[in-house]
Design an enzyme around this catalytic site. Sequence first.
Site, mmCIF file in Angstrom:
data_model
loop_
_atom_site.group_PDB
_atom_site.id
_atom_site.type_symbol
_atom_site.label_atom_id
_atom_site.label_comp_id
_atom_site.label_asym_id
_atom_site.label_seq_id
_atom_site.Cartn_x
_atom_site.Cartn_y
_atom_site.Cartn_z
ATOM 1 N N HIS A 188 68.572 -84.656 22.829
ATOM 2 C CA HIS A 188 69.434 -85.501 23.330
ATOM 3 C C HIS A 188 70.888 -85.746 22.553
ATOM 4 O O HIS A 188 70.721 -86.619 21.782
ATOM 5 C CB HIS A 188 68.648 -86.820 23.623
ATOM 6 C CG HIS A 188 69.488 -87.859 24.803
ATOM 7 N ND1 HIS A 188 68.519 -89.074 24.947
ATOM 8 C CD2 HIS A 188 70.423 -87.882 25.306
ATOM 9 C CE1 HIS A 188 69.820 -89.817 25.934
ATOM 10 N NE2 HIS A 188 70.949 -88.968 25.933
ATOM 11 N N GLU A 206 62.269 -84.585 35.990
ATOM 12 C CA GLU A 206 61.456 -85.051 35.110
ATOM 13 C C GLU A 206 61.203 -86.473 35.531
ATOM 14 O O GLU A 206 61.973 -87.361 35.392
ATOM 15 C CB GLU A 206 61.912 -84.924 33.770
ATOM 16 C CG GLU A 206 61.122 -85.363 32.525
ATOM 17 C CD GLU A 206 61.441 -85.026 31.216
ATOM 18 O OE1 GLU A 206 62.283 -84.094 30.929
ATOM 19 O OE2 GLU A 206 61.102 -86.003 30.319
HETATM 20 N N1 PXP Z 1 62.120 -86.929 28.167
HETATM 21 C C1 PXP Z 1 63.368 -87.734 28.287
HETATM 22 C C2 PXP Z 1 64.425 -87.215 29.559
HETATM 23 C C3 PXP Z 1 63.879 -88.562 27.416
HETATM 24 O O1 PXP Z 1 65.030 -89.299 27.439
HETATM 25 C C4 PXP Z 1 62.818 -88.876 26.157
HETATM 26 C C5 PXP Z 1 63.422 -89.670 25.162
HETATM 27 O O2 PXP Z 1 64.387 -89.106 24.641
HETATM 28 C C6 PXP Z 1 61.636 -88.005 26.441
HETATM 29 C C7 PXP Z 1 61.270 -87.397 27.475
HETATM 30 C C8 PXP Z 1 60.786 -88.263 25.135
HETATM 31 O O3 PXP Z 1 60.338 -89.494 25.119
HETATM 32 P P1 PXP Z 1 59.393 -90.067 23.832
HETATM 33 O O4 PXP Z 1 60.364 -89.742 22.803
HETATM 34 O O5 PXP Z 1 59.000 -91.268 24.219
HETATM 35 O O6 PXP Z 1 58.133 -88.857 23.631
#
Ligand code: PXP
Length: 245
Positions: free
Chosen positions: A49, A157
């Site tokens: 990200h 997602e």
């Molecule tokens: N999917 C998306 C779109 C996200 O923004 C995030 C967090 O950055 C995640 C998955 C993963 O989340 P986590 O870090 O809580 O596993």
Amino acid sequence: MPNSPAPLRLGVNIDHVATIRNARGGTHPDPVKAALLAVKAGADGITAHLREDRRHIRDEDIATLMAALTVPLNLEMAATEEMLEIALKHRPHAACIVPEKREERTTEGGLDAAGQLETLRPIVSALGGAGIRVSLFIEPDPAQIDAAIRLGAPVVEFHTGRYAHLDGAVRAEELRRVSDAAALAAKNGIEPHAGHGLTFDNVGPIAAIPQVVELNIGHFLIGEAIFGGLEGSIREMRRQMDLVR
Ligand code: PXP
């Protein structure tokens, strides 16, 4: 014979390797090295990200990841001109559009795609036109799926944060929402993914939803790596996912 579910892919989010690196301003630990190790341990893709404030992943990480990876890169990005330009420059396999608030600690809820159709339309279309697979990070809500259909997004997602943080009957209710949403998306030709807050303890019921094709997991895996190593934490997550498919 019942249809067997689609194979479940694991996307490993390496943002928090960069968080640790940035805490001391140097180059260690290297998120690209972590990404390559994640692939060795069974990750089917890497997620990163690039936030507006560059608090973890930085522009140069995206360039290095694109050059180094042999698996798909999923770039999480806000729906801004700046991020669109970066995505079009690097052309990752996928771009997941997420809501972004400067003051939040993490992505705190799904994208309100239904409320921003006109803002999102040119961005989704420019990304798609460049051959980037667009995903919308949304709540498991029929109105948001309808927006994804209208926008022509090939992937959604589902934000599993609420599921992950609830207990008991309310968690079961939230699981049902994710499961119903996955079925609705798949019925409309949209590929359902899921992620946020997933751990060894809560991943099973989400991984068992037959229409879900990919899980994106980050914070827990990187945190757990402190105890069992990154390869160990990813292999165990893979095992937990495979147990229910
Ligand atoms: N999917 C998306 C779109 C996200 O923004 C995030 C967090 O950055 C995640 C998955 C993963 O989340 P986590 O870090 O809580 O596993």
